[in-house]
Design a protein around this motif. Structure first.
Motif, short mmCIF file in Angstrom:
data_model
loop_
_atom_site.label_atom_id
_atom_site.label_comp_id
_atom_site.label_asym_id
_atom_site.label_seq_id
_atom_site.Cartn_x
_atom_site.Cartn_y
_atom_site.Cartn_z
N GLU A 79 -2.26 11.91 1.70
CA GLU A 79 -3.25 10.93 2.15
C GLU A 79 -4.16 10.52 1.01
O GLU A 79 -4.60 9.37 0.93
N GLU A 80 -4.42 11.45 0.10
CA GLU A 80 -5.26 11.15 -1.07
C GLU A 80 -4.66 10.02 -1.91
O GLU A 80 -5.39 9.18 -2.46
N ASP A 81 -3.33 9.99 -2.04
CA ASP A 81 -2.68 8.93 -2.82
C ASP A 81 -2.98 7.56 -2.23
O ASP A 81 -3.23 6.59 -2.95
N VAL A 82 -2.96 7.47 -0.91
CA VAL A 82 -3.24 6.21 -0.22
C VAL A 82 -4.66 5.76 -0.50
O VAL A 82 -4.91 4.59 -0.83
N LEU A 119 0.83 -1.20 0.00
CA LEU A 119 0.00 0.00 0.00
C LEU A 119 0.87 1.25 0.00
O LEU A 119 0.59 2.23 -0.70
N MET A 120 1.95 1.22 0.76
CA MET A 120 2.88 2.35 0.79
C MET A 120 3.56 2.52 -0.57
O MET A 120 3.70 3.64 -1.10
N LYS A 121 4.00 1.41 -1.17
CA LYS A 121 4.66 1.48 -2.47
C LYS A 121 3.71 1.98 -3.56
O LYS A 121 4.09 2.78 -4.42
N ALA A 122 2.46 1.50 -3.52
CA ALA A 122 1.49 1.92 -4.53
C ALA A 122 1.18 3.41 -4.40
O ALA A 122 1.06 4.13 -5.40
N ALA A 123 1.06 3.90 -3.15
CA ALA A 123 0.81 5.32 -2.93
C ALA A 123 2.00 6.16 -3.41
O ALA A 123 1.84 7.24 -3.99
N ARG A 124 3.21 5.65 -3.18
CA ARG A 124 4.40 6.36 -3.63
C ARG A 124 4.45 6.43 -5.16
O ARG A 124 4.79 7.46 -5.74
#
Length: 307
Positions: free
Chosen positions: A263-266, A245-250
């Motif tokens: 936070e929107e990316d997450v 989840l962290m990698k996908a948000a990044r």
């Protein structure tokens, strides 16, 4: 081979985004698309491989033998020339590209384990008699399946970094647009491809820029808190979901040229990571958005911002 443009595909926005994120960060571990037949899944994957031009696209048949998938020793060379030469398999051919498997739930458990291990480690050992040779194989694994025809084992399902649920669109305008674009492509492919060529180049540039920018994206402490809360709330097993989840948000932040995760990316990517791991919530809504097709006037594709 004439390929339908990736940016011309409508009704698959979440699948397209998930694939794009895996191109930006191959460490996400690939995409599993679950849903109806005839919704353009293969067309979408082929379109992405063509968009990025030089990357290999390997379609692995369900009935492929172990030798064809992993590779083997060329017996004719060994017998006639008395030297050892390896015939690379489909896994090695997919190095730095996309390995696509339709009806992946019908693939043997053994080959599935090998594929997922290779996707995670960047290669595999080809073991044949006295031979043990490391084969480089870094690829984006994309699998499609209809759950009505059988499911993947939970431990295999978890190995896919992202997943999307796809169903046949019911929005009238969207269905009409899909048909109109397909008819236009089949009637005059060259004209249709030219219409979308600028958009293809823009998106390609955006993806390449995001790949280079990815390491510079910072992760605020608050983001760790948000990600951890989500994974606890969804009662996922292990720590894989938190990391992915962290990698996908990044990757999503890099795609939009942001130097820090918001936070929107997450929240944009959370269903990709949690939908096939969650014990708490039902599957997310279909990725076929019930809205007007994305695009500018007269059905042209929506312009993407380059960085």
């Amino acid at each position: 081979m004439i390929t339908y443009p990736f940016t011309a595909i409508c009704g698959q926005e979440e699948f397209k985004l998930a694939l794009t994120l895996c191109m930006i960060d191959p460490g996400l571990g690939g995409v599993l698309a679950l849903g109806d037949k005839g919704t353009g899944k293969t067309t979408t994957v082929r379109g992405l491989s063509h968009l990025l031009q030089d990357i290999p696209f390997v379609n692995l048949p369900i009935g492929a033998t172990e030798d064809r998938v992993l590779g083997n020793v060329k017996l004719d060379v060994l017998l006639n020339e008395k030297r050892l030469e390896i015939q690379p398999g489909l896994l090695a051919a997919a190095h730095h590209g996309i390995l696509y498997i339709d009806e992946i739930n019908l693939l043997s458990d053994y080959l599935m384990d090998v594929l997922l291990d290779a996707a995670a480690s960047g290669g595999y050992y080809l073991e044949r008699d006295t031979i043990s040779q490391w084969m480089e194989s870094r690829f984006c694994l994309v699998g499609t399946m209809n759950p009505e025809e059988g499911n993947l084992r939970p431990q295999l399902l978890d190995r896919f970094g992202l997943s999307v649920h796809i169903s046949t669109p019911t929005d009238k305008a969207l269905r009409m647009e899909i048909v109109q674009r397909r008819i236009a492509f089949d009637t005059d492919a060259a004209k249709f491809i030219k219409k979308y060529s600028d958009h293809e180049k823009m998106l390609e540039a955006q993806i390449v820029a995001a790949q280079n920018f990815l390491p510079a994206v910072t992760i605020p402490t608050k983001t760790y808190d948000v990600v951890t809360d989500l994974c606890i709330r969804h009662q996922v097993e292990g720590m894989r979901a938190d990391i992915l989840l962290m990698k996908a948000a990044r990757a999503h932040a890099a795609f939009h040229g942001q130097n820090t995760i918001r936070e929107e990316d997450v929240h944009v990517v959370q269903n990709f990571v949690l939908s096939h791991r969650s014990r708490q919530t039902p599957p997310p809504q279909s990725s076929s958005r019930e809205s007007k097709p994305s695009g500018d006037k007269e059905g042209e594709p929506k312009k993407v911002r380059t960085i």
